[in-house]
Design a protein around this motif. Structure first.
Motif, PDB file in Angstrom:
ATOM      1  N   LYS A 166      46.594  35.788  25.147  1.00 56.31           N
ATOM      2  CA  LYS A 166      46.008  36.687  24.139  1.00 56.31           C
ATOM      3  C   LYS A 166      46.704  38.041  24.083  1.00 56.31           C
ATOM      4  N   LEU A 167      47.251  38.497  25.232  1.00 55.10           N
ATOM      5  CA  LEU A 167      47.910  39.803  25.272  1.00 55.10           C
ATOM      6  C   LEU A 167      49.427  39.687  25.190  1.00 55.10           C
ATOM      7  N   ALA A 168      49.931  38.444  25.043  1.00 55.34           N
ATOM      8  CA  ALA A 168      51.377  38.196  24.946  1.00 55.34           C
ATOM      9  C   ALA A 168      52.118  38.817  26.120  1.00 55.34           C
ATOM     10  N   MET A 169      51.631  38.534  27.311  1.00 53.44           N
ATOM     11  CA  MET A 169      52.217  39.061  28.543  1.00 53.44           C
ATOM     12  C   MET A 169      52.779  37.930  29.387  1.00 53.44           C
ATOM     13  N   ILE A 203      40.586  44.727  31.266  1.00 54.71           N
ATOM     14  CA  ILE A 203      41.108  43.520  31.903  1.00 54.71           C
ATOM     15  C   ILE A 203      40.275  43.177  33.134  1.00 54.71           C
ATOM     16  N   LYS A 204      39.945  44.188  33.937  1.00 57.41           N
ATOM     17  CA  LYS A 204      39.161  43.952  35.149  1.00 57.41           C
ATOM     18  C   LYS A 204      37.799  43.360  34.820  1.00 57.41           C
ATOM     19  N   SER A 205      37.128  43.913  33.814  1.00 50.97           N
ATOM     20  CA  SER A 205      35.791  43.403  33.493  1.00 50.97           C
ATOM     21  C   SER A 205      35.858  41.993  32.902  1.00 50.97           C
ATOM     22  N   PHE A 206      36.926  41.702  32.166  1.00 48.08           N
ATOM     23  CA  PHE A 206      37.064  40.332  31.667  1.00 48.08           C
ATOM     24  C   PHE A 206      37.249  39.353  32.814  1.00 48.08           C
ATOM     25  N   LEU A 258      51.400  40.958  33.609  1.00 44.23           N
ATOM     26  CA  LEU A 258      49.970  41.040  33.904  1.00 44.23           C
ATOM     27  C   LEU A 258      49.733  41.554  35.317  1.00 44.23           C
ATOM     28  N   LEU A 259      50.543  41.108  36.257  1.00 45.07           N
ATOM     29  CA  LEU A 259      50.406  41.547  37.641  1.00 45.07           C
ATOM     30  C   LEU A 259      50.605  43.054  37.767  1.00 45.07           C
ATOM     31  N   LEU A 260      51.544  43.590  37.005  1.00 45.73           N
ATOM     32  CA  LEU A 260      51.876  45.019  37.118  1.00 45.73           C
ATOM     33  C   LEU A 260      51.016  45.913  36.232  1.00 45.73           C
ATOM     34  N   THR A 261      50.251  45.321  35.324  1.00 50.27           N
ATOM     35  CA  THR A 261      49.438  46.108  34.405  1.00 50.27           C
ATOM     36  C   THR A 261      48.184  46.638  35.099  1.00 50.27           C
ATOM     37  N   ASP A 262      47.837  47.888  34.810  1.00 44.73           N
ATOM     38  CA  ASP A 262      46.601  48.494  35.327  1.00 44.73           C
ATOM     39  C   ASP A 262      45.406  47.681  34.827  1.00 44.73           C
ATOM     40  N   LYS A 263      44.601  47.181  35.746  1.00 43.52           N
ATOM     41  CA  LYS A 263      43.481  46.312  35.360  1.00 43.52           C
ATOM     42  C   LYS A 263      42.354  47.083  34.682  1.00 43.52           C
ATOM     43  N   ASP A 264      42.431  48.419  34.688  1.00 45.17           N
ATOM     44  CA  ASP A 264      41.454  49.218  33.937  1.00 45.17           C
ATOM     45  C   ASP A 264      41.898  49.450  32.490  1.00 45.17           C
ATOM     46  N   GLN A 272      43.702  34.280  34.024  1.00 43.58           N
ATOM     47  CA  GLN A 272      44.998  34.932  33.852  1.00 43.58           C
ATOM     48  C   GLN A 272      45.799  34.288  32.725  1.00 43.58           C
ATOM     49  N   ALA A 273      45.716  32.962  32.607  1.00 39.66           N
ATOM     50  CA  ALA A 273      46.431  32.276  31.521  1.00 39.66           C
ATOM     51  C   ALA A 273      45.915  32.728  30.167  1.00 39.66           C
ATOM     52  N   LEU A 274      44.606  32.894  30.054  1.00 42.87           N
ATOM     53  CA  LEU A 274      44.029  33.380  28.795  1.00 42.87           C
ATOM     54  C   LEU A 274      44.513  34.786  28.484  1.00 42.87           C
TER      55      LEU A 274
END
Length: 313
Positions: A45-48, A13-16, A53-59, A39-41
């Motif tokens: 795509k991840l159905a979040m 997620i971070k690299s994207f 998304l805010l709470l998900t580990d960006k790695d 973030q909208a994408l």
């Protein structure tokens, strides 16, 4: 090309987010807008949700398919395609509309138009002691206005909402939205041209006519973004340069064709550049003796954006 570019970094997620920022900042020139788009994408795509998304580990790693899909979307954005067309939907008030290049992407100003109309209805018809209203939406596009009204107004307050559009492609999109989005009031949609609507008996007329017709003057095109000019339907955007109020003039003529009952309301979104000209023309066509009130109203940015006319009793 986008595949080769995207494989240069780890698929997380971070690299994207970093990749999206680097590729989109030259186009949008706004870090906050680029961040919101990326973030909208991801949410799509991840159905979040945004919170997820805010709470998900960006790695968190992304699958090859998700990564490819996200990078393909970035490539489309680089071609100035609007995010909403890439996603296939846009939000209007609290519901999700299907959108495509056959219809305009709904704007916040049109949400304001809906609020103005619903406030008037609730103030003027606060109880069930009136004949249910008949509403006509002209140039419905995605059907955002009739669906919003059918969700916001009392079921017993409105008999029916009719919606028309000259574009068969827009009608198809509108019908899909009407069929899939929950609403409480009947909506009927029809392919029809404002300029060829027949004269009708006044009993068949409407208590409310609402419209967001084409109102951009062609001279304004130089100031518009490529996302709008290259992708959104020009017939729904631009008015003729020689007669920029032509659609409003024709809506005014509906009074004499039987479409406006006594005490009926007209709610219109307009171009601030010729707001007074638009209102003056409509007053002249309808006739001062037939008008109870005629106002120009400002939008949230203080621009003259709406016209509200009520026909005399």
């Amino acid at each position: 090309l986008f595949r080769s570019l995207c494989t240069l970094v780890m698929n997380t997620i971070k690299s994207f987010l970093a990749n999206a920022f680097d590729r989109l900042i030259p186009i949008y020139n706004s870090p906050s807008e680029v961040k919101a788009i990326a973030q909208a994408l991801l949410m799509d795509k991840l159905a979040m949700s945004q919170t997820d998304l805010l709470l998900t580990d960006k790695d968190t790693p992304l699958s090859e398919d998700k990564w490819a899909s996200l990078c393909a979307a970035i490539s489309r954005l680089e071609q100035n395609e609007p995010l909403q067309y890439i996603l296939g939907y846009a939000y209007f008030l609290d519901f999700k509309l299907e959108v495509s290049p056959s219809v305009l992407i709904p704007r916040p100003e049109t949400e304001e138009l809906v609020h103005l109309l619903t406030q008037t209805v609730k103030q003027e018809y606060p109880s069930t002691l009136h004949t249910p209203l008949r509403i006509l939406d002209i140039g419905t596009g995605s059907a955002c206005i009739p669906i919003a009204l059918a969700r916001l107004l009392r079921k017993d307050a409105v008999e029916i909402i009719h919606a028309i559009d000259v574009s068969s492609e827009a009608i198809q999109t509108a019908q899909k939205n009407i069929n899939t989005i929950e609403h409480n009031i009947p909506i009927e949609i029809q392919e029809a041209n404002l300029f060829t609507l027949p004269v009708i008996e006044r009993e068949e007329g409407y208590d409310i006519i609402v419209s967001n017709p084409p109102y951009i003057h062609p001279k304004e095109a130089d100031e518009m973004s490529k996302q709008v000019l290259d992708w959104e339907p020009t017939t729904a955007l631009f008015a003729p340069s020689e007669r920029p109020t032509i659609f409003y003039d024709e809506i005014a003529r509906l009074k004499h064709k039987g479409y406006l009952k006594n005490k009926a309301h007209i709610f219109l979104e307009i171009n601030p550049l010729y707001a007074q000209e638009t209102l003056n023309n409509m007053r002249s066509i309808i006739g001062e003796n037939n008008i109870h009130l005629a106002d120009i109203l400002n939008d949230m940015y203080g621009k003259e954006r709406f016209i509200h006319i009520q026909i005399q009793e």
